[in-house]
Design an enzyme around this catalytic site. Structure first.
Site, PDB file in Angstrom:
ATOM      1  N   LYS A 107      -5.937 -10.523  -3.396  1.00  0.00           N
ATOM      2  CA  LYS A 107      -6.991  -9.719  -4.020  1.00  0.00           C
ATOM      3  C   LYS A 107      -8.383 -10.262  -3.722  1.00  0.00           C
ATOM      4  O   LYS A 107      -9.376  -9.584  -3.975  1.00  0.00           O
ATOM      5  CB  LYS A 107      -6.741  -9.604  -5.516  1.00  0.00           C
ATOM      6  CG  LYS A 107      -5.488  -8.786  -5.810  1.00  0.00           C
ATOM      7  CD  LYS A 107      -5.259  -8.583  -7.283  1.00  0.00           C
ATOM      8  CE  LYS A 107      -4.097  -7.654  -7.545  1.00  0.00           C
ATOM      9  NZ  LYS A 107      -2.782  -8.317  -7.362  1.00  0.00           N
TER      10      LYS A 107
HETATM   11  C1  PLP Z   1      -1.741  -7.529  -7.303  1.00  0.00           C
HETATM   12  C2  PLP Z   1      -0.594  -8.207  -6.737  1.00  0.00           C
HETATM   13  C3  PLP Z   1       0.482  -7.499  -6.180  1.00  0.00           C
HETATM   14  C4  PLP Z   1       0.565  -5.999  -6.220  1.00  0.00           C
HETATM   15  O1  PLP Z   1      -0.401  -5.353  -5.437  1.00  0.00           O
HETATM   16  P1  PLP Z   1      -0.724  -3.818  -5.670  1.00  0.00           P
HETATM   17  O2  PLP Z   1      -1.807  -3.503  -4.741  1.00  0.00           O
HETATM   18  O3  PLP Z   1      -1.126  -3.671  -7.111  1.00  0.00           O
HETATM   19  O4  PLP Z   1       0.535  -3.073  -5.397  1.00  0.00           O
HETATM   20  C5  PLP Z   1       1.503  -8.230  -5.606  1.00  0.00           C
HETATM   21  N1  PLP Z   1       1.484  -9.569  -5.588  1.00  0.00           N
HETATM   22  C6  PLP Z   1       0.486 -10.280  -6.139  1.00  0.00           C
HETATM   23  C7  PLP Z   1       0.549 -11.758  -6.106  1.00  0.00           C
HETATM   24  C8  PLP Z   1      -0.592  -9.628  -6.718  1.00  0.00           C
HETATM   25  O5  PLP Z   1      -1.575 -10.349  -7.233  1.00  0.00           O
END
Ligand code: PLP
Length: 436
Positions: A107
């Site tokens: 993210k």
């Molecule tokens: C946010 C997140 C996900 C999921 O991603 P999305 O875009 O919401 O599907 C998977 N793994 C981790 C470690 C995350 O932080």
């Protein structure tokens, strides 16, 4: 480029406007009216591009109304200042490590890009922008880190009490300055509902410049397409084949970003939607209706999402054609027990330490291969560093997972958060007092 709302009732606007609004006034999500065909040699096995080069080429058409190409270049150089290595485990298994950013979460890509986009613009207008974010774990830290100490922006994070890991919580609660953390006595779905209520509260929006940084925000999605492109060209060079992508999914922003890259010309053999027991989308892909449910707590907690908000984007990308979606995306779900076992197997077989989310991605790939007989090269997106889930991982592999320096720092600082119930009135009162 212009952006429309999947709600169908809001005017078309530019990328920056869509990013600042987050959710469209009609409650829909913003989508590009058309996808550019990127000027990239997708057929050539000899192309070499840096992640940053691809990020720029991909961003120009999206930002053409808002930023000059020089400003876009600067934004990318500043935001995407870390790499996304493709690690080869076997002839056909590749792990795309997306956790080399400052908070060790994929993210970081979205959060840093968005933060710099917003901040560049706020200095020219009045009033702080208030970024309101619901997080099930990793979003909060990445957004807080992305916006920390940038002028003109305040960040308010909502996380469910007792349902995020120690390190995840510390990354949100130890920064201070323009970052405020609210500990909600409820689930992630409650947090997300509160944020949605705040955005649809017209009176509150007139009083404050509210914006979102959840994966509903188009400015979070676009930068996630960058690493798909980069991984594609690396795999092309190594194998001259078209990849299968397995994506550990919660809100389905990451998978949607892969579909964006595909729409812009990148060939993809198959997408795999890998989830934990929060399997609303795999259920839908297997032929039932899309039925949101309350979320269930699992060891891959960043994917504990009962009502994946980007699903409406996926539908929109396929013009609502459910059959086409089901043909192109393979989906399966896994229990914590299966996930733990996979972490152990990966360590045994390859000496590779995967976090629980990544393990879910590999499990889904295994099942896809078994059911389809397709053993072409596949890329599993690795969304978090294993040290963020050290308690689970260490128990399985029987050794310590080293914590990178930049995480250690957060561990030692003092935490500060504000406890709050899950009723909307409490949030509204707080926001008005704090930022009004
Ligand atoms: C946010 C997140 C996900 C999921 O991603 P999305 O875009 O919401 O599907 C998977 N793994 C981790 C470690 C995350 O932080």
């Amino acid at each position: 480029m212009r952006f429309f709302s999947t709600g169908g009732q809001s005017p078309e606007i530019s990328f920056l406007k869509a990013a600042e609004q987050g959710l469209a006034p009609d409650g829909g999500l913003y989508m590009p009216t058309e996808f550019p065909s990127l000027p990239l040699p997708f057929d050539s096995p000899n192309s070499e591009f840096s992640l940053q080069q691809l990020a720029k080429i991909c961003s120009y058409p999206f930002l053409d109304e808002d930023l000059s190409s020089d400003d876009t270049d600067r934004l990318i150089d500043d935001a995407i200042n870390f790499e996304a290595p493709l690690v080869q485990l076997s002839e056909t298994l590749f792990i795309l490590e997306l956790f080399h950013g400052p908070t060790l979460a994929f993210k970081d890509f979205g959060a840093r890009f968005m933060a710099r986009l917003f901040s560049a613009h706020r200095t020219r207008s009045n009033g702080d922008l208030v970024i309101l974010v619901a997080t099930s774990g990793d979003t909060g830290g990445a957004v807080a880190g992305g916006f920390y100490d940038l002028p003109g922006v305040q960040v308010c994070l909502l996380y469910p009490e007792g349902k995020v890991s120690d390190l995840q919580r510390k990354q949100m609660t130890t920064l201070g300055k323009n970052v405020t953390a609210l500990e909600i006595s409820g689930t992630f779905d409650d947090c997300q509902k509160l944020v949605k209520q705040a955005f649809s509260d017209q009176k509150l929006n007139n009083a404050l410049n509210l914006s979102s940084a959840n994966s509903i925000n188009i400015a979070r999605l676009l930068p996630q397409s960058f690493y798909y492109l980069h991984a594609f060209f690396q795999l092309k060079k190594l194998t001259n084949q078209t990849p299968v992508f397995s994506v550990p999914s919660g809100n389905f922003g990451n998978l949607t970003a892969g579909l964006f890259a595909e729409k812009m010309g990148m060939p993809v053999k198959k997408f795999i939607a890998a989830t934990n027991r929060n399997d609303v989308v795999p259920q839908y892909l297997s032929g039932t209706d899309f039925k949101p449910r309350p979320s269930i707590q699992t060891i891959s907690n960043a994917m504990d999402v009962g009502n994946p908000s980007n699903f409406s984007r996926i539908r929109s990308l396929f013009d609502g054609d459910d059959e086409r979606i089901r043909k192109h995306i393979f989906g399966t779900a896994y229990s914590d027990e299966q996930t733990r076992k996979k972490i152990g197997d990966l360590y045994q077989e390859f000496g590779y330490i995967a976090d629980p989310h990544t393990a879910v991605g590999v499990l889904a790939l295994d099942q896809y291969r078994e059911q389809s007989g397709d053993d072409s090269p596949a890329i599993v997106l690795s969304t978090a560093h294993p040290s963020k889930f050290a308690d689970v991982v260490e128990e399985v592999i029987g050794r310590e997972v080293e914590i990178p320096e930049r995480l250690k720092k957060a561990k030692e600082k003092e935490e500060k958060s504000i406890p709050m119930d899950a009723g909307y009135d409490s949030l509204k009162e707080f926001l008005t007092e704090q930022y009004g």
